[in-house]
Design an enzyme around this catalytic site. Structure first.
Site, PDB file in Angstrom:
ATOM      1  N   LYS A 199       9.074  15.904   5.963  1.00  0.00           N
ATOM      2  CA  LYS A 199       8.428  14.732   5.900  1.00  0.00           C
ATOM      3  C   LYS A 199       9.058  14.112   4.652  1.00  0.00           C
ATOM      4  O   LYS A 199       9.527  13.995   3.538  1.00  0.00           O
ATOM      5  CB  LYS A 199       6.727  14.885   4.917  1.00  0.00           C
ATOM      6  N   LYS A 252       7.212  14.365   9.983  1.00  0.00           N
ATOM      7  CA  LYS A 252       6.714  13.137   9.591  1.00  0.00           C
ATOM      8  C   LYS A 252       6.997  12.393   9.316  1.00  0.00           C
ATOM      9  O   LYS A 252       8.265  12.298   7.968  1.00  0.00           O
ATOM     10  CB  LYS A 252       5.525  14.049   8.621  1.00  0.00           C
ATOM     11  N   SER A 278      -0.791   7.302  10.220  1.00  0.00           N
ATOM     12  CA  SER A 278      -1.283   5.956  10.383  1.00  0.00           C
ATOM     13  C   SER A 278      -0.623   5.118  10.154  1.00  0.00           C
ATOM     14  O   SER A 278      -1.731   4.180  11.249  1.00  0.00           O
ATOM     15  CB  SER A 278      -1.873   6.384   9.025  1.00  0.00           C
TER      16      SER A 278
END
Ligand code: PBG
Length: 341
Positions: A199, A252, A278
């Site tokens: 991430k 991610k 998002s």
């Protein structure tokens, strides 16, 4: 001698031939839909920076999940917004916490839906960081080891509520091992771990942080999330998570990190997920709303890119749209057949 004409174009000539030789397809069974749950009743409130997404209360999220299930979406990833935040993030592991209540309610009604829960503290702490704050060498920072114990407690409380898979997104070192041990000791050895293994500290989380009310109140997340200049380090993170017991590993965000997905695919043999975050969602939605891009075309192209890079599972806010697009296609084909028949 000239190059044979139509050499590459023969197999692109008709829609039927193109479909026959197609290497990558988007299947609903690969998609996970993220959802946000908060306190209250009857709430179904649009999230402005994420057009098409909403905040739900426990009652309305159950209806949404029933609809997702009927559309053929296999899984959801649940994020909670607590009523109160504190320095420890204690509502994150409360048995009557928002996620725990939502999981129970969803599991009671949706028998097939896979319920994945995000395990983190940032939505629950008043400072907005993903762990406890301490001072390290004269600077305020997140206390790695003290946070681990809390993450274990959160995971167990989600498992107790009925979560199928827990998904730690905090990026503390050693958390997968601690969560695995906590789950096993509490009798939840059947609950799987989908770790946010690679991430990155990304600007693309902006809309999410507004939606989850989770931006850090001071500093940033760069002392625990990956530096996006580094690829080898991401592979080391993934390897560590696998060694500690991650069942599925995630990269991610997705779009700027397809090299990591590809390299992870070559190197590891566990299922690989990527999170179409998002900001990646918001930019396509915003351009589509302005009439600058065709939403279905560009979203499909982006999602196929993730599959082509090697992702088995895609977490995407487009999941419901994809289900609806595929359903329209089916309807179209059955209408065609009827008119021919
Ligand atoms: C919390 C978390 C974040 C996202 C998922 N879990 C935000 C962050 O790390 O600040 C981002 C998801 C998205 O942007 O869609 N740790």
């Amino acid at each position: 001698m000239g190059f044979p004409i139509h050499r590459m174009r023969r197999l692109r000539r008709t829609d039927q031939i193109r479909k026959m030789v197609r290497q990558t397809t988007l299947n609903l069974s690969d998609l996970v839909m993220p959802l946000f749950v908060l306190h209250g009743r009857g709430i179904h409130r649009p999230i402005v920076p994420m057009p098409g997404q909403s905040h739900f209360s426990v009652d309305t999220i159950v209806d949404e999940c029933l609809e997702l299930e009927s559309l053929g979406i296999p899984a959801i990833l649940l994020f909670g917004l607590p009523e109160h935040k504190d320095s420890q993030g204690s509502r994150a592991w409360a048995d009557d916490g928002i996620v725990q209540r939502a999981v129970r309610a969803i599991k009671e009604k949706c028998k097939k839906l896979i319920v994945i829960t995000d395990v983190c503290l940032c939505e629950y702490t008043d400072h907005g960081h993903c762990g406890l704050i301490t001072e390290i060498a004269g600077r305020r920072d997140v206390d790695n080891d003290a946070t681990l114990e809390l993450l274990g407690k959160i995971a167990v409380s989600h498992a107790k509520a009925g979560a199928d898979i827990v998904s730690p997104s905090d990026m503390m070192d050693g958390r997968v091992g601690v969560i695995r041990k906590s789950l096993d000791e509490a009798g939840y050895s059947y609950v799987a771990i989908l770790s946010y293994a690679a991430k990155f500290a990304s600007g693309f989380y902006g809309p999410f942080r507004k939606a989850a009310e989770s931006p850090p109140k001071f500093g940033d997340r760069e002392s625990y999330q990956l530096d996006y200049h580094n690829a080898d380090e991401a592979l080391r993170e993934i390897q560590l998570d696998i060694e500690e017991g991650a069942d599925i590993v995630m990269v991610k965000p997705a779009l700027s990190y397809l090299d990591i997905v590809y390299r992870a695919r070559q190197r590891f043999d566990v299922p690989i997920a990527c999170y179409n975050v998002s900001g990646e969602y918001a930019m396509l939605k915003a351009a589509a709303q302005n009439g600058w891009l065709n939403e279905r075309q560009t979203a499909t192209e982006a999602l196929i890119g993730m599959k082509r890079a090697g992702a088995d599972i895609i977490i995407t806010y487009f999941a419901k749209d994809v289900a609806e697009w595929l359903r329209q296609d089916e309807q179209y084909h059955s209408d065609c057949e009827q008119s021919i028949g």
